[in-house]
Design a protein around this motif. Sequence first.
Motif, PDB file in Angstrom:
ATOM      1  N   SER A  71       0.746  -1.223   0.189  1.00 29.42           N
ATOM      2  CA  SER A  71       0.178  -0.200  -0.057  1.00 29.42           C
ATOM      3  C   SER A  71       0.743   1.102   0.041  1.00 29.42           C
ATOM      4  O   SER A  71       0.277   2.324  -0.289  1.00 29.42           O
ATOM      5  CB  SER A  71      -0.882  -0.062   1.285  1.00 29.42           C
ATOM      6  OG  SER A  71      -0.166   0.213   2.276  1.00 29.42           O
ATOM      7  N   GLY A  72       2.303   0.989   0.478  1.00 32.59           N
ATOM      8  CA  GLY A  72       2.968   2.217   0.490  1.00 32.59           C
ATOM      9  C   GLY A  72       3.266   2.651   1.923  1.00 32.59           C
ATOM     10  O   GLY A  72       4.009   3.495   2.263  1.00 32.59           O
ATOM     11  N   ASP A  73       2.476   2.393   2.790  1.00 29.87           N
ATOM     12  CA  ASP A  73       2.649   2.374   4.266  1.00 29.87           C
ATOM     13  C   ASP A  73       4.066   1.586   4.658  1.00 29.87           C
ATOM     14  O   ASP A  73       4.295   0.760   3.963  1.00 29.87           O
ATOM     15  CB  ASP A  73       1.308   1.829   4.992  1.00 29.87           C
ATOM     16  CG  ASP A  73       0.059   2.457   4.651  1.00 29.87           C
ATOM     17  OD1 ASP A  73       0.012   3.560   4.089  1.00 29.87           O
ATOM     18  OD2 ASP A  73      -1.099   2.032   5.396  1.00 29.87           O
ATOM     19  N   PHE A  74       4.380   2.201   5.671  1.00 32.95           N
ATOM     20  CA  PHE A  74       5.431   1.403   6.269  1.00 32.95           C
ATOM     21  C   PHE A  74       5.818   1.609   7.725  1.00 32.95           C
ATOM     22  O   PHE A  74       5.219   2.319   8.507  1.00 32.95           O
ATOM     23  CB  PHE A  74       6.999   2.056   5.514  1.00 32.95           C
ATOM     24  CG  PHE A  74       7.012   3.658   5.711  1.00 32.95           C
ATOM     25  CD1 PHE A  74       7.775   4.167   6.706  1.00 32.95           C
ATOM     26  CD2 PHE A  74       6.294   4.756   4.974  1.00 32.95           C
ATOM     27  CE1 PHE A  74       7.851   5.535   7.120  1.00 32.95           C
ATOM     28  CE2 PHE A  74       6.366   5.838   5.381  1.00 32.95           C
ATOM     29  CZ  PHE A  74       7.240   6.443   6.461  1.00 32.95           C
ATOM     30  N   VAL A  75       6.737   0.651   8.254  1.00 28.86           N
ATOM     31  CA  VAL A  75       7.007   0.616   9.641  1.00 28.86           C
ATOM     32  C   VAL A  75       8.749   0.852   9.674  1.00 28.86           C
ATOM     33  O   VAL A  75       9.367   0.323   8.912  1.00 28.86           O
ATOM     34  CB  VAL A  75       6.551  -0.700  10.249  1.00 28.86           C
ATOM     35  CG1 VAL A  75       7.263  -1.903   9.524  1.00 28.86           C
ATOM     36  CG2 VAL A  75       6.839  -0.552  11.921  1.00 28.86           C
ATOM     37  N   LEU A  76       8.953   1.595  10.967  1.00 24.16           N
ATOM     38  CA  LEU A  76      10.389   1.941  10.973  1.00 24.16           C
ATOM     39  C   LEU A  76      10.889   0.735  11.576  1.00 24.16           C
ATOM     40  O   LEU A  76      10.441  -0.134  12.337  1.00 24.16           O
ATOM     41  CB  LEU A  76      10.467   3.024  12.045  1.00 24.16           C
ATOM     42  CG  LEU A  76       9.910   4.439  11.759  1.00 24.16           C
ATOM     43  CD1 LEU A  76      10.224   5.456  12.952  1.00 24.16           C
ATOM     44  CD2 LEU A  76      10.326   5.000  10.555  1.00 24.16           C
ATOM     45  N   GLN A  77      12.142   0.314  11.310  1.00 25.42           N
ATOM     46  CA  GLN A  77      12.974  -0.668  11.638  1.00 25.42           C
ATOM     47  C   GLN A  77      13.716  -0.300  12.690  1.00 25.42           C
ATOM     48  O   GLN A  77      14.381   1.060  12.783  1.00 25.42           O
ATOM     49  CB  GLN A  77      13.746  -1.424  10.586  1.00 25.42           C
ATOM     50  CG  GLN A  77      12.875  -1.842   9.406  1.00 25.42           C
ATOM     51  CD  GLN A  77      11.843  -3.145   9.978  1.00 25.42           C
ATOM     52  OE1 GLN A  77      12.391  -4.173  10.258  1.00 25.42           O
ATOM     53  NE2 GLN A  77      10.530  -2.771  10.127  1.00 25.42           N
ATOM     54  N   ASP A  78      14.162  -1.023  13.723  1.00 22.84           N
ATOM     55  CA  ASP A  78      15.114  -0.807  14.617  1.00 22.84           C
ATOM     56  C   ASP A  78      16.396  -0.262  14.082  1.00 22.84           C
ATOM     57  O   ASP A  78      17.007   0.573  14.884  1.00 22.84           O
ATOM     58  CB  ASP A  78      15.593  -2.274  15.889  1.00 22.84           C
ATOM     59  CG  ASP A  78      14.240  -2.527  16.519  1.00 22.84           C
ATOM     60  OD1 ASP A  78      13.328  -1.754  16.479  1.00 22.84           O
ATOM     61  OD2 ASP A  78      14.113  -3.813  16.891  1.00 22.84           O
TER      62      ASP A  78
END
Length: 112
Positions: A71-78
């Motif tokens: 979708s283009g949404d994203f989550v930050l990685q450590d």
Amino acid sequence: MQFTKDTSKVLTVIYKMYLERRKNGQSKSSAKNFDLEFYKGISCLSSWSEDDITDSLSELRKANFIKEYISGDFVLQDALIIHMENRFKNGLSEVSKYLADLIADIVTGLAF
């Protein structure tokens, strides 16, 4: 790690948003989630095209700093958080100052 100035700006905005969310009491897992349109309410990014944003996000994805969804949404990685914590030891105030300086540099560079 080195990024283009545009990507560095996006990275810093994202990290600042993460820190503000945490300061406002959001859990870490919640504060790490972003939708593709996160930039539309940010004055220094709102005039950018979606293509320019996705290009910078692609650069961050290749560095394993974000996990991007279809979708283009994203989550930050450590890795992103660790990198930025080491870069800005004084937290939110230092991030805000760096971002203001970066924006000023970009604007000055555009004024030939």
